[in-house]
Design an enzyme around this catalytic site. Structure first.
Site, mmCIF file in Angstrom:
data_model
loop_
_atom_site.group_PDB
_atom_site.id
_atom_site.type_symbol
_atom_site.label_atom_id
_atom_site.label_comp_id
_atom_site.label_asym_id
_atom_site.label_seq_id
_atom_site.Cartn_x
_atom_site.Cartn_y
_atom_site.Cartn_z
ATOM 1 N N TYR A 34 0.940 -1.237 0.061
ATOM 2 C CA TYR A 34 -0.060 -0.082 0.098
ATOM 3 C C TYR A 34 0.917 1.356 0.009
ATOM 4 O O TYR A 34 0.701 2.001 -0.745
ATOM 5 C CB TYR A 34 -0.979 0.020 1.085
ATOM 6 C CG TYR A 34 -2.014 1.149 1.043
ATOM 7 C CD1 TYR A 34 -2.897 1.100 -0.192
ATOM 8 C CD2 TYR A 34 -2.435 1.592 2.110
ATOM 9 C CE1 TYR A 34 -3.772 2.399 -0.119
ATOM 10 C CE2 TYR A 34 -3.413 2.602 2.098
ATOM 11 C CZ TYR A 34 -4.179 2.866 0.932
ATOM 12 O OH TYR A 34 -5.052 3.720 0.829
ATOM 13 N N GLU B 44 1.800 6.345 -7.313
ATOM 14 C CA GLU B 44 0.812 6.906 -7.852
ATOM 15 C C GLU B 44 1.263 8.495 -7.580
ATOM 16 O O GLU B 44 1.078 9.423 -8.487
ATOM 17 C CB GLU B 44 -0.407 7.046 -7.075
ATOM 18 C CG GLU B 44 -0.961 5.656 -7.194
ATOM 19 C CD GLU B 44 -2.140 5.251 -6.241
ATOM 20 O OE1 GLU B 44 -2.816 6.417 -5.863
ATOM 21 O OE2 GLU B 44 -2.385 4.061 -6.003
#
Length: 232
Positions: free
Chosen positions: A156, A163
């Site tokens: 994560y 991103e």
């Protein structure tokens, strides 16, 4: 922001049609993300570069990532016991990155963040969708349950980093080309600057990342705590 999560509620018995649909959906998604992971690994082992990476595999990402929008619908109609809000946050962040950065700019796809986030997405989704599919037929091995609620600890943050790097590398191009920007004067009397919007959007990761990460930690404690009791 990614990594799916399930909010437990009173179990409801799925119809045969509903179970068959979810089994097909999760199975196809598992295979799609597995294909992407294998293809990407082979691409870079063959000394592929970032310059052509996105163009080579973008349609696989577009298809399987946008298919995740169905999960918001699944939660909304209670086909799965998931929180609509949590699912929407997780799905939207990825869809936005694909449509608002990777497809809209030339600089975002050549960011070193792209292979980072796609690796994190792929591994996470292979495990998640396989878990969901096998859970429908009550055949989830303990090892898969452990992976489902443990790999996010590393993947994560890795995906979030990827991103953000993609968005950061696209900022100069967005500012230079004035992408998706509406300036005054115009007939709508409206102004919108995508460059500043994207910066604001990136800053939203600061409050939302701890919220989602904490939510998944609670799920991990709940699921693996029960798993350890069964094993004892």
């Amino acid at each position: 922001m990614s990594a799916g999560s399930v909010k437990k509620s009173k179990p409801t018995e799925l119809s045969f049609l509903g179970k068959s649909y979810l089994l097909a959906y999760n199975g196809i998604q598992t295979l799609g993300w597995l294909y992407l992971l294998v293809w990407s690994t082979a691409y870079f082992l063959d000394r592929g570069t970032l310059d052509s990476y996105w163009n080579e595999m973008k349609w696989v990402v577009i298809i399987f990532q946008n298919a995740a929008l169905l999960e918001v619908f699944h939660a909304a109609i209670r086909l799965v016991p998931s929180s609509v809000f949590v699912v929407l946050m997780q799905v939207y962040s990825r869809v936005f990155l694909v449509g608002g950065v990777l497809l809209a700019t030339e600089s975002g796809p050549v960011s070193p963040g792209l292979p980072l986030c796609l690796f994190a997405w792929s591994v996470t989704e292979i495990i998640r969708y396989a878990y969901y599919a096998l859970n429908l037929v009550k055949a989830v091995p303990q090892q898969l349950t452990f992976l489902r609620y443990s790999t996010f600890l590393i993947l994560y943050p890795l995906g979030i980093t990827g991103e953000l790097l993609c968005m950061y590398h696209s900022l100069d191009e967005i500012a230079e080309k004035q992408l998706f920007t509406v300036s005054m004067p115009n007939k709508w009397n409206f102004i919108f600057n995508y460059y500043y919007f994207l910066i604001f959007y990136m800053l939203l990761y600061i409050p939302f990342f701890p919220y989602l990460y904490g939510h998944m930690l609670k799920q991990r404690s709940k699921m693996l705590g029960g798993l350890s009791k069964k094993s004892a």
